[in-house]
Motif scaffolding. Structure first.
Motif, PDB file in Angstrom:
ATOM      1  N   ILE A 246       2.292  -6.324  -4.322  1.00 42.72           N
ATOM      2  CA  ILE A 246       0.907  -6.006  -3.968  1.00 42.72           C
ATOM      3  C   ILE A 246       0.809  -5.639  -2.490  1.00 42.72           C
ATOM      4  N   LYS A 247       1.527  -6.354  -1.642  1.00 42.07           N
ATOM      5  CA  LYS A 247       1.517  -6.025  -0.216  1.00 42.07           C
ATOM      6  C   LYS A 247       2.075  -4.622   0.017  1.00 42.07           C
ATOM      7  N   ARG A 248       3.103  -4.263  -0.748  1.00 40.14           N
ATOM      8  CA  ARG A 248       3.671  -2.919  -0.619  1.00 40.14           C
ATOM      9  C   ARG A 248       2.633  -1.858  -1.007  1.00 40.14           C
ATOM     10  N   LYS A 249       1.897  -2.115  -2.080  1.00 40.29           N
ATOM     11  CA  LYS A 249       0.855  -1.173  -2.514  1.00 40.29           C
ATOM     12  C   LYS A 249      -0.225  -1.036  -1.448  1.00 40.29           C
ATOM     13  N   VAL A 250      -0.654  -2.175  -0.898  1.00 41.17           N
ATOM     14  CA  VAL A 250      -1.698  -2.155   0.131  1.00 41.17           C
ATOM     15  C   VAL A 250      -1.218  -1.389   1.358  1.00 41.17           C
ATOM     16  N   SER A 251       0.033  -1.602   1.752  1.00 41.68           N
ATOM     17  CA  SER A 251       0.576  -0.909   2.929  1.00 41.68           C
ATOM     18  C   SER A 251       0.677   0.593   2.687  1.00 41.68           C
ATOM     19  N   GLU A 252       1.070   0.982   1.470  1.00 39.87           N
ATOM     20  CA  GLU A 252       1.159   2.402   1.147  1.00 39.87           C
ATOM     21  C   GLU A 252      -0.212   3.075   1.216  1.00 39.87           C
ATOM     22  N   LEU A 253      -1.238   2.360   0.774  1.00 40.41           N
ATOM     23  CA  LEU A 253      -2.581   2.933   0.729  1.00 40.41           C
ATOM     24  C   LEU A 253      -3.255   2.967   2.094  1.00 40.41           C
ATOM     25  N   PHE A 254      -3.082   1.881   2.869  1.00 35.20           N
ATOM     26  CA  PHE A 254      -3.881   1.720   4.085  1.00 35.20           C
ATOM     27  C   PHE A 254      -3.062   1.514   5.358  1.00 35.20           C
TER      28      PHE A 254
END
Length: 663
Positions: free
Chosen positions: A71-79
């Motif tokens: 989830i942290k990876r997804k958040v970092s990719e998005l924002f």
């Protein structure tokens, strides 16, 4: 089918008639085929593998919430380019712990409406990302009923679309103005968590060491997609629940050894007062120095008086355990464990014990409950105590519920997408071939052995099991715990007695079985995989059980990448041994990666300061192309369903099965 095999259709008519109950006409069958074909082309769902959780419920709960960092990876990719690091951490923490994080935010935030507006847009974007590999139907099933329609609308509308911008914005504004923002944030955060892991595989040993095995089981019993391959500690607790007194004594001894009373008392309501009373009366003048609990969590260190009581309880149940085990050895001579009856060799007046004809020095010479003439007989007080403890384990409804969950979701091994999963060992001969092992009246090896062991374990809990078979099954849990040919142990002996009482450390050595000695050999691993029918260009065995000592140069990836050992030491008792705090193996559409966890401080620290379980990620294997559902076991299952539905279509069109209207 082309050409149409009418003879096969006629032969399968009864099955097709049953299938038509669900898909009653050409239109319904065709729609389902289209749906299944579409699913086959979705990216493979993400599997997470964990092992040897050992009661560390806070760390386990955290990796479920953060999907092992996914989830942290997804958040970092998005924002990552539009938000500061602290903002990223705060958003991740909100996703992991929405209820409690909101409390802190509401106490500090001046403009809540603005916070809600910004945050809801971000959460929708994260949810869109994690749900992108699933069908709308599957996502819909993950949505909470009270917000299902609204979340679905937001997930499938782009706020940047000029035609829908006002529509999207107004939904967000109305959520806030009606006072539903908190509830909506919580709901969508739980959806993100839920969709972060498609399938959870637990490779055994939920129990012992840490304080929250019952809390882990509470979580798993409410979890949608998980399986467990039973470990030796799980089998021990299953045996205790089934009424095996030697298993009960071992469970108590381990809990006392690691100062872990929470699972017993708070989790399962086991009454330890009789044991405490007995220990004080019998060992009240004994310092029990070798039985002082191993304190690994300094925040839970008892006072000196309590430690002394626990040490006496620890010694009391240990002596009872050795007596109960001797009775099992006598009752089951076919197990060949007579050498583990050691109490008869005690010479406390000389400070010695004789083992296999050799005298060794004793660390402890106080044995007030051992009669030299009948060393294995329980005293009247010990027998009375065990009756009370037996009753306490047998009537624990919570323990029964959790064992039922283990039985309904578990077995001794599993095969998933070319990966063979089992907790500990596969009994082998010296040349690496599968060893034939006795279970009951038969002898088995490999896959048949694991199946028979699993069926025997289940037999202990089935009311229709014949009496003698059920008694054997209940006894067998103890053999699984410490028997030489047990696939959950596979060592020459369990040297518990020697470690407690014998000075010479040479007697403490436990010789490992051949699996542990040969498992670095790729040919041996291939032989086992062949025996279990595991196919695929990239196939593996995945184990737990033996902690990987990273600080001593050991590697989790072995046998040229064919064996993955993922016991990284979740339990605090193993942190000094492994140098880390657990692994998660992740198998997604791009390949396999191993996440190495650092020690988890606390849930409170994670919520307050946005700290996470940080660790290194190691690529184990990358796929040349992105894996789709059609490349998985699920894909094979869906392909079979498509074939059956295609047959049904032909049967409809040929009039072999009559169409019906949908009601």
């Amino acid at each position: 089918m082309s050409p149409i095999d009418t003879a096969k259709l006629e032969n399968d008519r009864r099955i097709l008639e049953l299938l038509s109950q669900t898909f009653p006409n050409v239109s319904a069958a065709s729609t389902e085929i289209i749906n299944l074909e579409a699913i086959l082309n979705l990216p493979k769902g993400t599997e997470h593998f964990v092992a040897d959780l050992h009661g560390e419920h806070e760390a386990f709960d955290h990796i479920l919430r953060n999907a092992s960092g996914n989830i942290k990876r997804k958040v970092s990719e998005l924002f990552g380019t539009s938000m500061r690091e602290q903002e990223l951490r705060d958003l991740c923490t909100l996703i992991y712990y929405p209820e409690r994080k909101l409390e802190y935010i509401k106490a500090e935030e001046n403009d809540l409406d603005d916070f809600y507006a910004v945050t809801l847009h971000r959460l929708i974007a994260v949810c869109q990302s994690v749900s992108s590999k699933y069908t709308r139907s599957k996502v819909r099933k993950a949505l909470p009923k009270e917000f299902s329609y609204i979340i679905e609308e937001l997930l499938h509308e782009a706020p940047s679309d000029p035609d829908k911008e006002a529509y999207f914005k107004r939904i967000i504004e109305t959520i806030i103005s009606t006072g539903q923002a908190d509830a909506f944030v919580v709901a969508i955060c739980h959806v993100i968590q839920h969709l972060g892991i498609d399938q959870l595989h637990v490779l055994g040993d939920i129990f012992d060491r840490g304080p929250g095995a019952h809390l882990i089981m509470d979580t798993l019993c409410g979890y949608n997609h998980f399986d467990i391959q039973w470990g030796n500690h799980d089998a021990l607790w299953m045996g205790a629940s089934a009424g095996n007194d030697a298993c009960i004594a071992n469970v108590l001894r381990l809990s006392l050894r690691y100062c872990n009373m929470a699972t017993l008392e708070d989790g399962y309501g086991i009454n330890l007062v009789p044991l405490a009373t007995f220990a004080m009366e019998t060992y009240g003048d004994d310092p029990c120095e070798n039985f002082v609990p191993n304190i690994v969590d300094t925040e839970r260190t008892p006072d000196k008086k309590t430690l002394q009581l626990l040490a006496r309880m620890h010694k009391a149940i240990s002596i009872i355990q050795f007596k109960l085990e001797a009775a099992l050895v006598d009752r089951r001579p076919e197990w060949g464990m007579g050498s583990r009856k050691l109490l008869a060799g005690l010479k406390p007046e000389k400070g010695l014990i004789t083992i296999d004809g050799v005298d060794y020095s004793l660390k402890d010479c106080r044995f007030p409950t051992i009669d030299k003439e009948k060393p294995y007989a329980l005293t009247q007080e010990e027998a009375g105590l065990m009756a009370k403890l037996h009753h306490s384990f047998r009537v624990s409804d919570k323990l029964k519920k959790h064992i039922h969950c283990l039985l309904s979701h578990g077995c001794m091994y599993g095969v998933y997408n070319s990966n063979l999963l089992f907790h500990a060992s596969m009994p082998l001969n010296a040349d690496g071939t599968l060893k034939e092992v006795a279970v009951g009246h038969g002898r088995y090896k490999g896959r048949e052995l694991m199946h028979q062991v699993g069926m025997t374990m289940r037999a202990a809990f089935n009311d229709d099991t014949p009496h003698d078979e059920r008694e054997f099954a209940i006894d067998y849990f103890w053999y699984l715990w410490c028997g030489p040919d047990s696939p959950l142990f596979d060592k020459s002996k369990m040297a518990t007695f020697e470690r407690y009482f014998v000075e010479e450390t040479a007697t403490h050595k436990e010789e490992k079985g051949y699996y542990y000695l040969l498992r670095d050999n790729p040919d041996v691993i291939d032989h086992i995989l062949d025996a279990f029918g595991v196919e695929g260009e990239h196939r593996h065995i995945i184990n737990g059980h033996v902690p990987v000592r990273i600080n001593k140069g050991e590697k989790p990836i072995r046998a040229n990448g064919k064996l993955l050992v993922i016991d990284g030491g979740f339990a605090k008792a193993y942190h000094h041994t492994t140098g880390i705090a657990g692994y998660t193996l992740i198998y997604h559409s791009r390949g396999l990666q191993l996440v190495q966890h650092e020690p988890f401080t606390s849930t409170e620290e994670a919520i307050r300061n946005g700290t996470d379980i940080l660790g290194a990620t190691q690529i184990v294997e990358l796929s040349a192309k992105r894996m789709r559902v059609r490349d998985t076991d699920k894909g094979d299952e869906l392909a079979g369903q498509i074939q059956e539905l295609t047959e049904l279509l032909h049967a409809f069109r040929l009039g072999i099965v009559k169409e019906r209207s949908l009601k």
